[in-house]
Design an enzyme around this catalytic site. Structure first.
Site, mmCIF file in Angstrom:
data_model
loop_
_atom_site.group_PDB
_atom_site.id
_atom_site.type_symbol
_atom_site.label_atom_id
_atom_site.label_comp_id
_atom_site.label_asym_id
_atom_site.label_seq_id
_atom_site.Cartn_x
_atom_site.Cartn_y
_atom_site.Cartn_z
ATOM 1 N N THR A 704 0.776 -1.152 0.109
ATOM 2 C CA THR A 704 0.031 0.024 -0.206
ATOM 3 C C THR A 704 0.819 1.378 -0.072
ATOM 4 O O THR A 704 2.014 1.131 0.373
ATOM 5 C CB THR A 704 -0.781 0.011 1.128
ATOM 6 N N ASP A 705 0.235 2.299 -0.411
ATOM 7 C CA ASP A 705 0.815 3.655 -0.010
ATOM 8 C C ASP A 705 0.798 3.900 1.581
ATOM 9 O O ASP A 705 0.055 3.041 2.108
ATOM 10 C CB ASP A 705 0.369 4.706 -0.634
ATOM 11 N N TRP A 706 1.474 4.735 2.023
ATOM 12 C CA TRP A 706 1.745 4.798 3.429
ATOM 13 C C TRP A 706 0.568 5.213 4.059
ATOM 14 O O TRP A 706 -0.023 6.439 3.810
ATOM 15 C CB TRP A 706 2.792 5.926 3.595
ATOM 16 N N MET A 734 1.611 -0.571 4.482
ATOM 17 C CA MET A 734 2.568 0.583 4.917
ATOM 18 C C MET A 734 2.025 1.641 5.710
ATOM 19 O O MET A 734 1.258 2.265 4.950
ATOM 20 C CB MET A 734 3.340 0.898 3.912
#
Length: 926
Positions: A704-706, A734
């Site tokens: 995932t993106d953060w 993430m």
């Protein structure tokens, strides 16, 4: 003998060459450029002194010792004389008008205050030199889209006044655009400068590359990776860009030149693929041949001018409209020549598969729903040096519609809307609309039908991941040992600035708990890119030319060679994957992260991504291609739903990823923050399993993106929905601060217990993570197989140590509080002070801090603490931490005199105090 040699001189030379070859010359009247040897130039514009090496946010936070700006490089060249009087005026003015870095994350202004010009100053400069160079700069980035206002997409009043005065006083004026993305260009006709060149954001060596072009050392050979239209409203996506909740992709496949060449040629100022040279080229198709599955062309290129240079030959297809409707032209191949001397010729050979000319039928219009098809009719192949001027090279006929790929419906929209459709109108096309086909297959049905079988739990059998690596046991046998708790932990990445991996990097993943490490699972490391390695502890790295600049080179071999250097730098810093390249499509010029991305065209995007992935692969590291997919604006990116047809997804927004996976061998991908057709991408099964893995054969890791959200369709998204993430086969969330304690309070354990996500689905993700680790350098390091001289660095490497002098020392007792309220916490600043210990012992340090009032909630604010230039730890807070908070770290045994350095990677933190407290006694080490 070392396995790898990182030559820093070669690294700088390659980056400089990329920066030079990316420059796109749009206008060059009166042979304004190159600057005649020995000529004196007057340089206007404060950005000549403050070169933008990159845009802002995670894609630009590379710590460098120096950046070569345009004025710096001009001062260093012997071939061009500089109007020193004018330069001195600017330097004096800039001291009183310093660069505005903004209040924190995503807050740096798009442009900087410009110095007002008096008629007298300009007139005096015109007496000193015949040529004026005007530098105009822009930035944008993560969490900060551009806007169609002065100072962003449009010029400011001060910039317009500068152009008016300088163009009025000088016969020859060259305007250089130090920008990450195209801007409004109406001012060219208004003020008529004799030369205009986009020089982009070229990283730390950018200024040197620009001056190589100005001086004629390199003839400009960059080509536009985007269409430049007359007005922002001419771009068909503008009316559906920037909404906080939902954006309809009504233009469908007609993005960039696909729209303009089909419907609105008259709106174009500079066409896609356009770029001038100092020399001339004759481009002629010498042969064209159709075979069963492909077409072939041989093209001769002759340098007909007086300068050595390179040319880019581009091949476009014009498909029959059929029942689906097609763009007038689509890029299918390109190649850049080597440097040709005057009179020299070369022959380029092109081969394009007919399957690559197919269109996707998402509605069954051709009778072949969910298929790529070659519709019956005449196909034209156009070859030239830009999309508009390319001439007909040959044609071939398809007698009846042919299926080239049979797929299954995936990611189709659920809501009703219309999309563009061409209708024949004389010799051209008029814009019409048709209803978009809607979803007929529920992805939940696929999930249930294709669920993996659970591997029965065996308990700890003493097997290590190294046993799988050495082919002693199967992955399934190894995974059977992992408990439900282990599986819940392994899908959590830790960060940012995890102490388990390279200091200051984005995340740790894999063996993030003691139990996972007991099974021999190493801890992998990923670092922000794509313009270089971001290390928030202050460690320096190499800053690369940005995505748009790379795209404009049209030079895959050169980009691949540059990224071989980047790969070795990653290996040197024990980073397994760079979070880049960014390969979202330039759907609209106002997207703040366009500087990270490459082009409006998916083929150019995909091939440039392939070059980067292959380059990094030389050092056995990789890049994580992102943001998958349709991440085309920054405003409300966590919440916005992109409503897109399946055809547009497959032909435009997914195509670059498909090329990078199939041709580049990409094996790490990051999903987006937002939703596509109502399902947040981090939990979208169709996206990360049905298309990516089942159709394309992807065999890698998805993250995932953060702090991304996931959702069950029809429900609100949440970062706690890791069960949905795992079910989709997005392998890693993430990020969390601590996996073992479930610091993010995700629902992994609950989803397993309740059967919403199966053990087999968690084992599937764990296997993907372990395979990623086994193909990364960390595995050999963990097993002790990496030699000490694995990589050596040669050449002139910038010294990373800062000279320490004039230090103020504080006497430290058993409990000392230091006031830090006056410390400058702006991005890139360091605060250095000394400590004199009254008595030796074990000490800890705690910081009292909070985010500033103007810091966005998603800001990632960090302060790294160094003792005697050794990193002790990094404190990190988010923009949502508005109340004072205390964080602590252990200094260990301390005695005598030392210095402490605090480094701030992002603006926006408020620091109240530091407390140094004795925590215990320790026997003297001597």
């Amino acid at each position: 003998m070392a396995n790898y040699t990182l030559d820093m001189d070669k690294y700088r030379a390659l980056a400089r060459q990329v920066a030079a070859e990316s420059c796109v010359l749009l206008k060059n009247d009166h042979q304004t450029l190159p600057v005649a040897k020995g000529s004196k130039v007057s340089v206007f514009g404060r950005i000549a002194l403050h070169y933008y090496k990159s845009g802002t946010g995670s894609g630009g936070l590379v710590n460098v010792k120096r950046v070569v700006g345009i004025l710096d490089a001009l001062k260093e060249t012997e071939d061009i004389l500089l109007n020193e009087k004018l330069a001195d005026v600017y330097e004096a003015w800039v001291k009183d008008h310093p660069f505005d870095k903004g209040a924190g994350w995503g807050q740096e202004p798009w442009s900087q205050e410009e110095m007002p010009l008096t008629d007298e100053l300009v007139s005096e400069a015109a007496k000193e030199s015949e040529l004026a160079i005007v530098v105009i700069g822009r930035t944008a980035g993560e969490d900060q889209d551009a806007k169609a206002i002065p100072g962003s997409y449009l010029l400011t009043e001060a910039e317009e006044e500068m152009l008016r005065k300088v163009c009025g006083a000088f016969e020859k004026v060259a305007v250089l655009l130090n920008v990450g993305n195209i801007i409004d260009m109406k001012w060219v006709q208004k003020y008529n400068p004799s030369a205009v060149m986009y020089v982009w954001q070229g990283g730390q060596e950018g200024g040197s590359g620009v001056v190589d072009v100005l001086s004629g050392k390199v003839s400009p050979c960059g080509k536009l990776s985007d269409t430049i239209a007359g007005d922002i409203e001419d771009y068909p996506s503008t009316k559906n860009f920037g909404d906080a909740k939902e954006n309809l992709y009504q233009e469908d496949i007609y993005v960039g030149y696909r729209y303009f060449e089909t419907f609105a040629k008259d709106k174009v100022l500079y066409p896609f693929g356009f770029g001038l040279s100092y020399t001339g080229f004759q481009v002629e198709t010498k042969s064209f041949q159709e075979k069963e599955d492909a077409v072939y062309a041989q093209v001769e290129v002759i340098n007909t001018g007086d300068f050595a240079g390179k040319e880019v030959v581009q091949l476009y297809v014009s498909a029959p409209q059929g029942t689906l409707g097609k763009p007038a032209r689509e890029l299918k191949a390109y190649e850049k020549t080597n440097r040709l001397l005057p009179g020299e010729a070369c022959t380029l050979t092109f081969c394009v598969s007919k399957a690559d000319m197919a269109s996707y039928d998402d509605g069954g219009y051709t009778g072949y729903k969910s298929c790529y098809v070659l519709e019956a009719g005449r196909y034209g192949i156009y070859i030239g040096t830009d999309v508009r001027s390319a001439g007909l090279a040959g044609t071939f006929e398809v007698k009846e519609t042919v299926i080239t790929d049979q797929l299954q419906e995936a990611m189709a929209p659920v809501q009703e809307f219309t999309r563009f459709k061409p209708q024949a109108d004389g010799e051209g096309y008029r814009l019409d609309y048709e209803a978009v086909p809607r979803r007929t297959i529920n992805p939940i049905d696929k999930i249930v039908k294709r669920r993996p079988v659970d591997i029965p739990y065996s308990g700890d059998q003493g097997y290590q991941l190294g046993d799988v690596y050495e082919n002693r046991i199967s992955m399934e046998t190894f995974l059977a040992q992992l408990s439900d708790e282990d599986l819940a932990c392994i899908v959590r990445g830790e960060g940012m600035c995890s102490p388990k991996v390279t200091p200051g990097t984005a995340a740790a993943f894999g063996g993030v708990t003691q139990q996972l490490k007991k099974f021999g699972i190493p801890v992998g490391c990923c670092a922000d890119g794509p313009s270089g390695i971001r290390m928030d502890c202050g460690t320096r790295a190499f800053s690369l030319p940005n995505g748009t600049a790379l795209g404009c080179t049209y030079n895959m071999p050169l980009v691949e060679e540059l990224y071989q250097m980047e790969g070795m730098e990653l290996r040197k810093n024990k980073v397994d994957t760079l979070l880049g390249p960014g390969i979202n499509i330039h759907r609209n010029p106002l997207n703040g992260r366009n500087f990270e991305y490459i082009s409006e065209d998916p083929y150019l995007t995909g091939t440039m991504a392939t070059a980067q992935i292959k380059g990094m692969g030389y050092a056995n590291v990789t890049g994580t291609i992102k943001h998958y997919t349709a991440n085309n604006q920054e405003f409300h990116r966590h919440d916005c739903n992109s409503v897109v047809s399946e055809r547009a997804l497959r032909e435009i927004y997914l195509k670059g990823y498909e090329i990078a996976v199939k041709d580049g061998g990409a094996y790490s991908i990051m999903t987006t923050y937002g939703a596509v057709n109502g399902i947040w991408t981090a939990g979208n099964y169709d996206l990360v399993t049905a298309i990516l893995r089942d159709e394309w054969g992807f065999d890698g890791i998805v993250m995932t993106d953060w702090w991304a959200k996931m959702n069950e369709e029809g429900e609100a998204p949440s970062i706690k929905n890791t069960g949905i993430m795992v079910r989709a086969q997005n392998d890693l969330f993430m990020v969390t601060s601590d996996s073992e304690s479930n610091a993010a309070n995700d629902n992994s354990v609950e989803s397993l217990a309740e059967g919403k996500t199966t053990r087999g689905e968690y084992q599937r993700c764990a296997g993907n993570i372990c395979r990623m680790l086994m193909r990364s350098p960390v595995m050999d390091r963990f097993l002790g197989k990496t030699p000490e001289d694995d990589l050596i660095v040669i050449g002139n490497e910038d010294d990373e140590d800062e000279e320490v002098k004039n230090i103020v020392y504080h006497t430290v007792g058993s409990d000392t509080n230091l006031d830090m309220s006056a410390v400058n916490t702006d991005r890139g600043n360091s605060e250095i002070f000394g400590i004199q210990m009254k008595e030796p012992g074990l000490y800890g340090l705690s910081a009292k801090m909070r985010s500033g009032a103007d810091a966005p909630e998603l800001s990632q604010l960090s302060m790294s603490v160094f003792v005697d230039n050794q990193l002790k730890g990094t404190f990190q807070i988010n923009g949502s931490d508005k109340e004072w908070t205390n964080q602590s770290l252990d200094l260990g045994f301390v005695m005598g005199n030392h210095y402490i350095k605090l480094y701030f990677s992002v603006s926006g933190m408020e620091l109240a105090s530091l407390q140094i407290e004795k925590t215990g006694e320790m026997k003297m080490p001597f």
